[in-house]
Scaffold this motif. Structure first.
Motif, PDB file in Angstrom:
ATOM      1  N   ALA A   1       1.234   3.798  -3.239  1.00  0.00           N
ATOM      2  CA  ALA A   1       0.854   5.211  -3.043  1.00  0.00           C
ATOM      3  C   ALA A   1       2.050   6.113  -3.346  1.00  0.00           C
ATOM      4  O   ALA A   1       1.908   7.154  -3.991  1.00  0.00           O
TER       5      ALA A   1
ATOM      6  N   ALA B   1       0.837  -1.209   0.000  1.00  0.00           N
ATOM      7  CA  ALA B   1       0.000   0.000   0.000  1.00  0.00           C
ATOM      8  C   ALA B   1       0.867   1.253   0.000  1.00  0.00           C
ATOM      9  O   ALA B   1       0.645   2.176  -0.787  1.00  0.00           O
ATOM     10  N   TYR B   2       1.881   1.253   0.853  1.00  0.00           N
ATOM     11  CA  TYR B   2       2.733   2.445   0.969  1.00  0.00           C
ATOM     12  C   TYR B   2       3.490   2.703  -0.344  1.00  0.00           C
ATOM     13  O   TYR B   2       3.498   3.821  -0.858  1.00  0.00           O
TER      14      TYR B   2
ATOM     15  N   SER C   1      -2.020   5.850   2.362  1.00  0.00           N
ATOM     16  CA  SER C   1      -2.115   4.394   2.518  1.00  0.00           C
ATOM     17  C   SER C   1      -2.806   4.054   3.837  1.00  0.00           C
ATOM     18  O   SER C   1      -3.624   3.132   3.899  1.00  0.00           O
TER      19      SER C   1
ATOM     20  N   LEU D   1      -7.416   2.621  -2.428  1.00  0.00           N
ATOM     21  CA  LEU D   1      -6.127   3.324  -2.396  1.00  0.00           C
ATOM     22  C   LEU D   1      -5.944   4.168  -3.659  1.00  0.00           C
ATOM     23  O   LEU D   1      -5.562   5.342  -3.588  1.00  0.00           O
TER      24      LEU D   1
END
Lengths: 182, 148
Positions: free
Chosen positions: A27, A23-24, A41, A69
């Motif tokens: 993003a 996710a991080y 995130s 997201l």
């Protein structure tokens, strides 16, 4: 997933620990800024927790989560562009709003070529940027990308082709070929 | 310019995503198509330099504190919902009590009563109108819905 749907925070924490890096970095690839990537995130996980009951039984968590997201990142980029365009209008500057770019601390071991490539990726539109991010930064297979984007493998291949073609154009026009040598 | 029919195969070949048969077929095509061969070489160079670009790992504490950041937001979200619901309920209750006392108080002149009640009614209409407008735009927000 059953426990998550029942509102168990412990069960949701398992999903967070499993997907937080994806996710991080996704993003980060999309918005190009560490603070925003962390914030977006985490916000995506909060929204996922609140809407977890919407995941249809038998469907995977990640493709569903990826849509949250992505929408958050696109919405963020849109607001950022509007803010920039607004501030430029105020100053009466004739230049168009700056393209989205990567912050200086985002790319590992920077050199001229990497800078150019990162800058060119930042200039891709969202649709093309996301396939490059998923393929090159998260090393996802065509099948995984197709699952995340809710499309078929053919669409993924086609988007990758046009994304790379655009990237190539951007790099070759950069100072007449630039350091990348394309 | 790459042959239109071979764009997908070109990408699949480049990313090692082709099956044995497709791979063999594309290699056959490459041997007789200089355009596709040239394009493949260009894409190989591009892939090599793109693969070199890596995103920087954040400090370890980011991962250590990641869940607590989310947990706090979830908890605060619940707190805000409870606070808002309670505040609205209390405001409505207080409003009714004020109106009730206004009507029942014989020491207040009828003109003042009408004036105050009209003021409260106006505020209530404004509140409902703004709330309805917000709901209208929220329902039409294209980014509101999460695509599944």
């Amino acid at each position: 997933m059953r426990r998550c749907r029942g509102g168990s925070r412990e069960a949701f924490e398992v999903f967070v620990n499993k997907y937080m890096k994806d996710a991080y970095f996704i993003a980060l690839g999309l918005v190009g800024n560490r603070e925003d990537a962390l914030d977006l995130s985490q916000e995506a996980f909060v929204r996922a927790y609140r809407n977890i009951k919407q995941v249809k039984p038998g469907r995977g968590f990640f493709p569903w989560f990826y849509q949250i997201l992505k929408n958050l990142c696109i919405s963020h980029l849109r607001k950022r562009k509007h803010r920039r365009a607004g501030s430029l209008d105020v100053e009466g500057c004739p230049e168009p709003a700056a393209a989205d770019e990567f912050s200086p601390d985002v790319v590992v071991g920077k050199n001229e070529v990497k800078n150019e490539v990162a800058e060119a990726i930042g200039k891709l539109d969202a649709k093309h940027r996301e396939v490059i991010v998923l393929r090159h930064f998260r090393h996802m297979s065509y099948e995984q990308i197709a699952e995340a984007l809710f499309c078929n493998k053919g669409t993924v291949t086609s988007r990758l082709y046009y994304a790379r073609k655009r990237l190539k154009e951007l790099l070759s026009t950069e100072k007449g070929g630039g350091a990348s040598g394309l | 310019m790459v042959c239109d029919d071979h764009k997908d195969l070109l990408m699949g070949y480049l990313d090692n995503e082709l099956g044995e048969e497709q791979r063999r077929r594309f290699e056959e095509h490459l041997s007789g198509c200089p355009d596709c061969s040239r394009e493949l070489e260009d894409f190989k160079k591009l892939k090599a330099i793109t693969d070199e670009v890596g995103l920087a790992e954040p400090e370890d504490r980011i991962w250590q504190d990641y869940w607590s950041g989310i947990y706090n937001r979830i908890e605060r979200g619940i707190g805000w919902i409870m606070f808002s619901v309670a505040a609205i309920a209390l405001a409505i209750y207080a409003g009714f009590r004020v109106i009730e006392q206004l009507i029942e108080d014989p020491s207040i002149e009828i003109t003042l009563k009408i004036g105050l009640l009209t003021l409260i009614a106006g505020l209530a209409i404004l509140f409902v109108s703004i709330l309805r407008e917000r709901l209208y735009f929220w329902k039409r927000d294209r980014y509101k819905d999460v695509r599944r």
